[in-house]
Design a protein around this motif. Structure first.
Motif, PDB file in Angstrom:
ATOM      1  N   VAL A  86     -18.801  -0.182 -36.572  1.00  0.00           N
ATOM      2  CA  VAL A  86     -19.503   0.023 -35.305  1.00  0.00           C
ATOM      3  C   VAL A  86     -20.796   0.783 -35.579  1.00  0.00           C
ATOM      4  N   PHE A  87     -21.876   0.347 -34.937  1.00  0.00           N
ATOM      5  CA  PHE A  87     -23.188   0.967 -35.089  1.00  0.00           C
ATOM      6  C   PHE A  87     -23.744   1.312 -33.714  1.00  0.00           C
ATOM      7  N   SER A  88     -24.562   2.353 -33.645  1.00  0.00           N
ATOM      8  CA  SER A  88     -25.146   2.784 -32.388  1.00  0.00           C
ATOM      9  C   SER A  88     -26.599   3.169 -32.622  1.00  0.00           C
ATOM     10  N   CYS A  89     -27.497   2.612 -31.809  1.00  0.00           N
ATOM     11  CA  CYS A  89     -28.925   2.923 -31.924  1.00  0.00           C
ATOM     12  C   CYS A  89     -29.349   3.749 -30.715  1.00  0.00           C
ATOM     13  N   GLU A  90     -29.654   5.015 -30.950  1.00  0.00           N
ATOM     14  CA  GLU A  90     -30.043   5.910 -29.863  1.00  0.00           C
ATOM     15  C   GLU A  90     -31.462   5.651 -29.371  1.00  0.00           C
ATOM     16  N   HIS A  91     -32.218   4.826 -30.095  1.00  0.00           N
ATOM     17  CA  HIS A  91     -33.580   4.500 -29.682  1.00  0.00           C
ATOM     18  C   HIS A  91     -33.596   3.340 -28.691  1.00  0.00           C
ATOM     19  N   CYS A  92     -32.539   2.541 -28.684  1.00  0.00           N
ATOM     20  CA  CYS A  92     -32.450   1.397 -27.789  1.00  0.00           C
ATOM     21  C   CYS A  92     -31.426   1.715 -26.697  1.00  0.00           C
ATOM     22  N   ILE A  93     -31.905   1.940 -25.509  1.00  0.00           N
ATOM     23  CA  ILE A  93     -31.056   2.322 -24.386  1.00  0.00           C
ATOM     24  C   ILE A  93     -30.765   1.079 -23.544  1.00  0.00           C
ATOM     25  N   VAL A  94     -29.488   0.908 -23.173  1.00  0.00           N
ATOM     26  CA  VAL A  94     -29.068  -0.205 -22.321  1.00  0.00           C
ATOM     27  C   VAL A  94     -28.340   0.367 -21.104  1.00  0.00           C
ATOM     28  N   LYS A  95     -28.290  -0.409 -20.040  1.00  0.00           N
ATOM     29  CA  LYS A  95     -27.537  -0.017 -18.843  1.00  0.00           C
ATOM     30  C   LYS A  95     -26.261  -0.841 -18.804  1.00  0.00           C
ATOM     31  N   LYS A  96     -25.119  -0.164 -18.639  1.00  0.00           N
ATOM     32  CA  LYS A  96     -23.811  -0.831 -18.607  1.00  0.00           C
ATOM     33  C   LYS A  96     -22.971  -0.240 -17.486  1.00  0.00           C
ATOM     34  N   PRO A  97     -22.185  -1.099 -16.809  1.00  0.00           N
ATOM     35  CA  PRO A  97     -21.221  -0.594 -15.827  1.00  0.00           C
ATOM     36  C   PRO A  97     -19.963  -0.149 -16.571  1.00  0.00           C
ATOM     37  N   ILE A  98     -19.834   1.131 -16.884  1.00  0.00           N
ATOM     38  CA  ILE A  98     -18.750   1.582 -17.748  1.00  0.00           C
ATOM     39  C   ILE A  98     -17.391   1.610 -17.058  1.00  0.00           C
ATOM     40  N   PHE A  99     -17.357   1.509 -15.725  1.00  0.00           N
ATOM     41  CA  PHE A  99     -16.081   1.494 -15.014  1.00  0.00           C
ATOM     42  C   PHE A  99     -15.704   0.094 -14.558  1.00  0.00           C
ATOM     43  N   GLY A 100     -16.294  -0.924 -15.175  1.00  0.00           N
ATOM     44  CA  GLY A 100     -15.954  -2.306 -14.860  1.00  0.00           C
ATOM     45  C   GLY A 100     -17.056  -3.002 -14.096  1.00  0.00           C
ATOM     46  N   PRO A 101     -16.932  -4.324 -13.998  1.00  0.00           N
ATOM     47  CA  PRO A 101     -17.946  -5.126 -13.298  1.00  0.00           C
ATOM     48  C   PRO A 101     -18.112  -4.687 -11.848  1.00  0.00           C
ATOM     49  N   GLY A 102     -19.359  -4.610 -11.405  1.00  0.00           N
ATOM     50  CA  GLY A 102     -19.651  -4.254 -10.028  1.00  0.00           C
ATOM     51  C   GLY A 102     -19.726  -2.763  -9.760  1.00  0.00           C
ATOM     52  N   THR A 103     -19.523  -1.934 -10.785  1.00  0.00           N
ATOM     53  CA  THR A 103     -19.608  -0.487 -10.591  1.00  0.00           C
ATOM     54  C   THR A 103     -20.991   0.005 -11.006  1.00  0.00           C
ATOM     55  N   GLU A 104     -21.240   1.271 -10.773  1.00  0.00           N
ATOM     56  CA  GLU A 104     -22.530   1.866 -11.102  1.00  0.00           C
ATOM     57  C   GLU A 104     -22.828   1.730 -12.605  1.00  0.00           C
ATOM     58  N   GLU A 105     -24.085   1.427 -12.930  1.00  0.00           N
ATOM     59  CA  GLU A 105     -24.497   1.292 -14.322  1.00  0.00           C
ATOM     60  C   GLU A 105     -25.043   2.623 -14.844  1.00  0.00           C
ATOM     61  N   PHE A 106     -24.750   2.904 -16.105  1.00  0.00           N
ATOM     62  CA  PHE A 106     -25.217   4.121 -16.759  1.00  0.00           C
ATOM     63  C   PHE A 106     -26.035   3.748 -17.986  1.00  0.00           C
ATOM     64  N   GLU A 107     -26.991   4.609 -18.353  1.00  0.00           N
ATOM     65  CA  GLU A 107     -27.794   4.388 -19.558  1.00  0.00           C
ATOM     66  C   GLU A 107     -27.012   4.873 -20.773  1.00  0.00           C
ATOM     67  N   LEU A 108     -26.907   4.004 -21.784  1.00  0.00           N
ATOM     68  CA  LEU A 108     -26.162   4.302 -23.005  1.00  0.00           C
ATOM     69  C   LEU A 108     -26.960   3.863 -24.222  1.00  0.00           C
ATOM     70  N   ALA A 109     -26.660   4.443 -25.365  1.00  0.00           N
ATOM     71  CA  ALA A 109     -27.241   3.973 -26.624  1.00  0.00           C
ATOM     72  C   ALA A 109     -26.684   2.573 -26.907  1.00  0.00           C
ATOM     73  N   TYR A 110     -27.525   1.682 -27.397  1.00  0.00           N
ATOM     74  CA  TYR A 110     -27.090   0.329 -27.727  1.00  0.00           C
ATOM     75  C   TYR A 110     -26.050   0.404 -28.846  1.00  0.00           C
ATOM     76  N   THR A 111     -24.835  -0.065 -28.565  1.00  0.00           N
ATOM     77  CA  THR A 111     -23.723   0.009 -29.508  1.00  0.00           C
ATOM     78  C   THR A 111     -23.188  -1.391 -29.765  1.00  0.00           C
ATOM     79  N   PHE A 112     -22.903  -1.685 -31.027  1.00  0.00           N
ATOM     80  CA  PHE A 112     -22.426  -3.017 -31.390  1.00  0.00           C
ATOM     81  C   PHE A 112     -21.566  -2.921 -32.642  1.00  0.00           C
ATOM     82  N   CYS A 113     -20.831  -3.977 -32.930  1.00  0.00           N
ATOM     83  CA  CYS A 113     -20.090  -4.034 -34.189  1.00  0.00           C
ATOM     84  C   CYS A 113     -20.525  -5.292 -34.938  1.00  0.00           C
ATOM     85  N   VAL A 114     -20.147  -5.370 -36.201  1.00  0.00           N
ATOM     86  CA  VAL A 114     -20.550  -6.475 -37.067  1.00  0.00           C
ATOM     87  C   VAL A 114     -19.295  -7.130 -37.634  1.00  0.00           C
TER      88      VAL A 114
END
Length: 90
Positions: free
Chosen positions: A29-57
């Motif tokens: 798992v990798f995380s880039c703190e320079h690339c900020i994305v908005k995600k609904p962390i409590f599921g679809p249709g919920t409030e979106e929060f700004e997070l570091a772009y996180t992905f796996c390979v």
């Protein structure tokens, strides 16, 4: 296991932050703190929060966000509850 990987958004070289286990495979798992994305962390249709772009390979070197498909199993389910709550339960 891959220890470093370039951010797919900004090409910065990132160090592995940890692993995630998917179908018995451990993927870095990798995380880039320079690339900020908005995600609904409590599921679809919920409030979106700004997070570091996180992905796996995966083992083929392809990056993806494993959380992108977490809400898929809940799509199409009715979200409104039309039942009347029983006031005696309070």
């Amino acid at each position: 296991m891959i220890d470093v990987y370039h951010c797919p958004k900004c090409s910065r070289l990132l160090k592995c932050e940890g692993v995630v286990s998917i179908d018995g495979d451990e993927l870095p798992v990798f995380s880039c703190e320079h690339c900020i994305v908005k995600k609904p962390i409590f599921g679809p249709g919920t409030e979106e929060f700004e997070l570091a772009y996180t992905f796996c390979v995966d083992s083929a070197g392809r990056c993806f966000d494993p959380a992108d498909s977490l809400g898929d199993e809940y799509e199409g389910l009715e979200t409104e509850d039309d039942s009347d709550p029983d006031p005696s339960l309070n």
